[in-house]
Design a protein around this motif. Structure first.
Motif, PDB file in Angstrom:
ATOM      1  N   GLN A  44      32.228  76.808   3.690  1.00  0.00           N
ATOM      2  CA  GLN A  44      32.458  78.169   3.198  1.00  0.00           C
ATOM      3  C   GLN A  44      33.146  79.028   4.254  1.00  0.00           C
ATOM      4  N   ARG A  45      32.749  78.833   5.501  1.00  0.00           N
ATOM      5  CA  ARG A  45      33.381  79.594   6.581  1.00  0.00           C
ATOM      6  C   ARG A  45      34.834  79.172   6.762  1.00  0.00           C
ATOM      7  N   ILE A  46      35.080  77.851   6.737  1.00  0.00           N
ATOM      8  CA  ILE A  46      36.452  77.358   6.897  1.00  0.00           C
ATOM      9  C   ILE A  46      37.331  77.824   5.746  1.00  0.00           C
ATOM     10  N   ALA A  47      36.739  77.947   4.541  1.00  0.00           N
ATOM     11  CA  ALA A  47      37.517  78.356   3.370  1.00  0.00           C
ATOM     12  C   ALA A  47      38.103  79.751   3.535  1.00  0.00           C
ATOM     13  N   HIS A  48      37.465  80.587   4.341  1.00  0.00           N
ATOM     14  CA  HIS A  48      37.945  81.952   4.560  1.00  0.00           C
ATOM     15  C   HIS A  48      38.817  82.068   5.802  1.00  0.00           C
ATOM     16  N   VAL A  49      39.131  80.945   6.415  1.00  0.00           N
ATOM     17  CA  VAL A  49      39.985  80.939   7.613  1.00  0.00           C
ATOM     18  C   VAL A  49      41.304  80.259   7.270  1.00  0.00           C
ATOM     19  N   ASP A  50      42.397  80.874   7.636  1.00  0.00           N
ATOM     20  CA  ASP A  50      43.719  80.287   7.408  1.00  0.00           C
ATOM     21  C   ASP A  50      43.983  79.239   8.483  1.00  0.00           C
ATOM     22  N   VAL A  51      43.412  78.053   8.293  1.00  0.00           N
ATOM     23  CA  VAL A  51      43.522  76.997   9.302  1.00  0.00           C
ATOM     24  C   VAL A  51      44.973  76.585   9.540  1.00  0.00           C
ATOM     25  N   PRO A  52      45.753  76.234   8.488  1.00  0.00           N
ATOM     26  CA  PRO A  52      47.138  75.833   8.755  1.00  0.00           C
ATOM     27  C   PRO A  52      47.963  76.946   9.381  1.00  0.00           C
ATOM     28  N   GLY A  53      47.699  78.186   8.955  1.00  0.00           N
ATOM     29  CA  GLY A  53      48.455  79.299   9.544  1.00  0.00           C
ATOM     30  C   GLY A  53      48.162  79.466  11.023  1.00  0.00           C
ATOM     31  N   ARG A  54      46.901  79.338  11.400  1.00  0.00           N
ATOM     32  CA  ARG A  54      46.540  79.469  12.817  1.00  0.00           C
ATOM     33  C   ARG A  54      47.122  78.325  13.645  1.00  0.00           C
ATOM     34  N   ILE A  55      47.039  77.111  13.093  1.00  0.00           N
ATOM     35  CA  ILE A  55      47.606  75.975  13.825  1.00  0.00           C
ATOM     36  C   ILE A  55      49.114  76.132  13.946  1.00  0.00           C
ATOM     37  N   GLY A  56      49.761  76.539  12.836  1.00  0.00           N
ATOM     38  CA  GLY A  56      51.207  76.724  12.877  1.00  0.00           C
ATOM     39  C   GLY A  56      51.623  77.800  13.858  1.00  0.00           C
ATOM     40  N   ASN A  80      20.157  75.997   9.171  1.00  0.00           N
ATOM     41  CA  ASN A  80      20.691  77.272   8.689  1.00  0.00           C
ATOM     42  C   ASN A  80      22.146  77.521   9.070  1.00  0.00           C
ATOM     43  N   PHE A  81      22.649  76.810  10.056  1.00  0.00           N
ATOM     44  CA  PHE A  81      24.028  77.019  10.491  1.00  0.00           C
ATOM     45  C   PHE A  81      24.867  75.749  10.367  1.00  0.00           C
ATOM     46  N   LEU A  82      24.322  74.632  10.817  1.00  0.00           N
ATOM     47  CA  LEU A  82      25.089  73.383  10.834  1.00  0.00           C
ATOM     48  C   LEU A  82      24.866  72.600   9.545  1.00  0.00           C
ATOM     49  N   THR A  83      25.267  73.196   8.442  1.00  0.00           N
ATOM     50  CA  THR A  83      25.204  72.523   7.150  1.00  0.00           C
ATOM     51  C   THR A  83      26.617  72.483   6.569  1.00  0.00           C
ATOM     52  N   PRO A  84      26.950  71.428   5.822  1.00  0.00           N
ATOM     53  CA  PRO A  84      28.305  71.348   5.244  1.00  0.00           C
ATOM     54  C   PRO A  84      28.653  72.562   4.391  1.00  0.00           C
ATOM     55  N   ALA A  85      27.701  73.064   3.621  1.00  0.00           N
ATOM     56  CA  ALA A  85      27.993  74.199   2.750  1.00  0.00           C
ATOM     57  C   ALA A  85      28.375  75.432   3.555  1.00  0.00           C
ATOM     58  N   VAL A  86      27.603  75.721   4.615  1.00  0.00           N
ATOM     59  CA  VAL A  86      27.883  76.909   5.430  1.00  0.00           C
ATOM     60  C   VAL A  86      29.225  76.785   6.142  1.00  0.00           C
ATOM     61  N   VAL A  87      29.459  75.624   6.751  1.00  0.00           N
ATOM     62  CA  VAL A  87      30.692  75.439   7.519  1.00  0.00           C
ATOM     63  C   VAL A  87      31.909  75.417   6.599  1.00  0.00           C
ATOM     64  N   ILE A 138      36.842  67.606   6.816  1.00  0.00           N
ATOM     65  CA  ILE A 138      36.553  67.096   8.154  1.00  0.00           C
ATOM     66  C   ILE A 138      35.421  67.892   8.794  1.00  0.00           C
ATOM     67  N   ALA A 139      35.474  69.212   8.649  1.00  0.00           N
ATOM     68  CA  ALA A 139      34.412  70.045   9.231  1.00  0.00           C
ATOM     69  C   ALA A 139      33.065  69.710   8.600  1.00  0.00           C
ATOM     70  N   GLY A 140      33.045  69.540   7.273  1.00  0.00           N
ATOM     71  CA  GLY A 140      31.805  69.179   6.607  1.00  0.00           C
ATOM     72  C   GLY A 140      31.283  67.830   7.057  1.00  0.00           C
ATOM     73  N   TYR A 141      32.189  66.871   7.213  1.00  0.00           N
ATOM     74  CA  TYR A 141      31.771  65.537   7.661  1.00  0.00           C
ATOM     75  C   TYR A 141      31.221  65.593   9.086  1.00  0.00           C
ATOM     76  N   VAL A 142      31.931  66.308   9.968  1.00  0.00           N
ATOM     77  CA  VAL A 142      31.493  66.389  11.366  1.00  0.00           C
ATOM     78  C   VAL A 142      30.119  67.039  11.464  1.00  0.00           C
ATOM     79  N   VAL A 143      29.939  68.115  10.707  1.00  0.00           N
ATOM     80  CA  VAL A 143      28.650  68.810  10.741  1.00  0.00           C
ATOM     81  C   VAL A 143      27.548  67.907  10.205  1.00  0.00           C
ATOM     82  N   GLU A 144      27.824  67.251   9.082  1.00  0.00           N
ATOM     83  CA  GLU A 144      26.811  66.373   8.497  1.00  0.00           C
ATOM     84  C   GLU A 144      26.486  65.197   9.414  1.00  0.00           C
TER      85      GLU A 144
END
Length: 426
Positions: free
Chosen positions: A121-133, A112-119, A360-366
């Motif tokens: 989707q969550r990453i899609a709503h996070v500004d990953v490059p902005g946070r890293i920058g 229910n949590f550690l699935t590629p679709a869930v992760v 990468i997140a989807g691969y790691v989770v899977e």
């Protein structure tokens, strides 16, 4: 058991004194309501029905409240322990089913949590490059990261055994040099020199150096001429001949050096171009260059250089990485700052990083979801049984006590309704 090598302690943060106080308070409340119902029931029994019809209604309510309170007390207690320490079947559920609960919890998290679709989707709503920058662009962050990288590089270098790496590096360099054809590389170097007219600059520098060398060794050359000249030739003749030839040679060198269109320069240019063509097309010329390369690589000085290459490079890089003022550290800081700016401003880089972070997140989770689920299950299985039960009760027991309270109240109301219906029907 506690202290057993097969058990691990639970996190100390689960031991919350405030939760313990709230749990005890709710237990006292639930038990107090049961006590009130019991007292009311006893009073009604002592008064008897002859006191009035209302006694029957109150007695039925109190009796049903006690039944509801006891039933819910049994249900709540059976989750964590045997009620009254009696080994009643299907009680002490958490201690008895701890390992199964841990495995089920791990499976639940995985599915229910550690699935590629869930992760993703969550990453899609996070500004990953902005946070890293933003993280990289924080004041002083680039310098600290560059220092950390330098320290890590030094630590890794200390772990590497030079005696094992150095021969491998020397063999790698030697093999690559021998495998690389020398003739095309030499032809390309000469072509670059010719295209930039550097070959004429080299000739000019050579002519100037030759002229200076002749001037500095004029006496030596005059002495050599005197030794080679017949004894019967007078010295003044040798002087005249030497001065004449020497001056002619110096003027010729100066003339070639000053005239960019001198015939010697044109001949030199033509010969170089012809040599480049021969390097590319003539097998014999290429073979001579290869033979010369092999002789150079087999020279003891070159073999010693290749053998010491790893140690030299390693020492240089480690020293530069440890020096805050080195060019390496400065370039690394500049690289981090440039990366932070690109992550914050460049749309192409931002889109690429965002997309790749989701992949990468989807691969790691899977790849590792099963390992995480197994970790959860095995960790719970190693927990001490009694300690686990106590901690879980501490976390959720306060809410469970409301079941007892509600059971007492709802049981009493149900008893009142049933008694009233019975009286109406009677």
């Amino acid at each position: 058991m506690p202290g057993s090598p097969l058990t691990v302690p639970l996190a100390g943060s689960l031991d919350d004194p405030a939760r313990a106080r709230d749990l005890q308070k709710m237990k006292r409340l639930a038990t107090g309501l049961f006590g009130v119902a019991a007292v009311v029931f006893l009073v009604c029994v002592l008064l008897g029905e002859e006191t009035g019809a209302w006694v029957g209604y109150v007695r039925a309510t109190a009796e049903a409240s006690m039944v509801g309170a006891l039933a819910d007390w049994f249900a709540v207690t059976a989750l964590f322990r045997h009620p009254m320490r009696l080994p009643i079947p299907h009680t002490a559920i958490i201690p008895r089913k701890k390992d199964q609960i841990g495995a089920s919890l791990g499976t639940f998290v995985q599915e229910n949590f550690l699935t590629p679709a869930v992760v993703e989707q969550r990453i899609a709503h996070v500004d990953v490059p902005g946070r890293i920058g933003a993280f990289l662009a924080a004041p002083g962050r680039a310098e600290r990261l560059a220092g950390d990288a330098g320290a890590a590089l030094g630590a890794v270098a200390d772990l590497i055994a030079d005696d094992d790496v150095q021969p491998a590096v020397a063999a790698f360099v030697d093999r690559k040099l021998r495998e690389t054809p020398a003739a095309p590389a030499l032809a390309r170097v000469i072509e670059l020199a010719i295209d930039g007219d550097r070959h004429q600059e080299v000739l000019s520098a050579g002519l100037m150096g030759l002229s200076r060398f002749l001037s500095e060794n004029r006496v030596v050359f005059r002495a050599r001429l005197g030794d080679a000249s017949p004894a019967w030739v007078p010295d003044w003749v040798d002087d005249r001949v030497f001065d004449r030839v020497f001056d002619l040679l110096q003027r010729f060198l100066a003339e070639v050096g000053e005239d960019p269109r001198h015939e010697l320069r044109r001949s030199y240019d033509q010969r170089l171009r012809a040599y480049v063509h021969a390097l590319r097309t003539d097998p014999a010329t290429a073979a001579r260059v290869e033979h010369f390369k092999e002789e150079v690589l087999d020279h003891p000085a070159v073999r010693h250089w290749s053998g010491s290459l790893w140690g030299t490079v390693k020492a240089s890089v480690v020293t530069a990485a440890a020096d805050p003022d080195s060019e390496l550290r400065a370039r690394l800081v500049a690289l981090i700052r440039r990366g932070a700016k690109l992550l914050e401003e460049d749309p192409t880089v931002r889109e690429l990083v965002q997309r790749q972070s989701q992949r990468i997140a989807g691969y790691v989770v899977e790849r590792f979801a099963g390992d995480v689920a197994e970790l959860v299950g095995s960790t719970v299985a190693r927990w001490d049984t009694e300690e686990t039960s106590r901690r879980i009760e501490l976390q959720v027991g306060r809410d469970l006590q409301w079941i007892r309270v509600n059971g007492t109240v709802v049981g009493g109301l149900a008893g009142l309704v049933i008694y009233t219906v019975a009286q109406l029907l009677g």
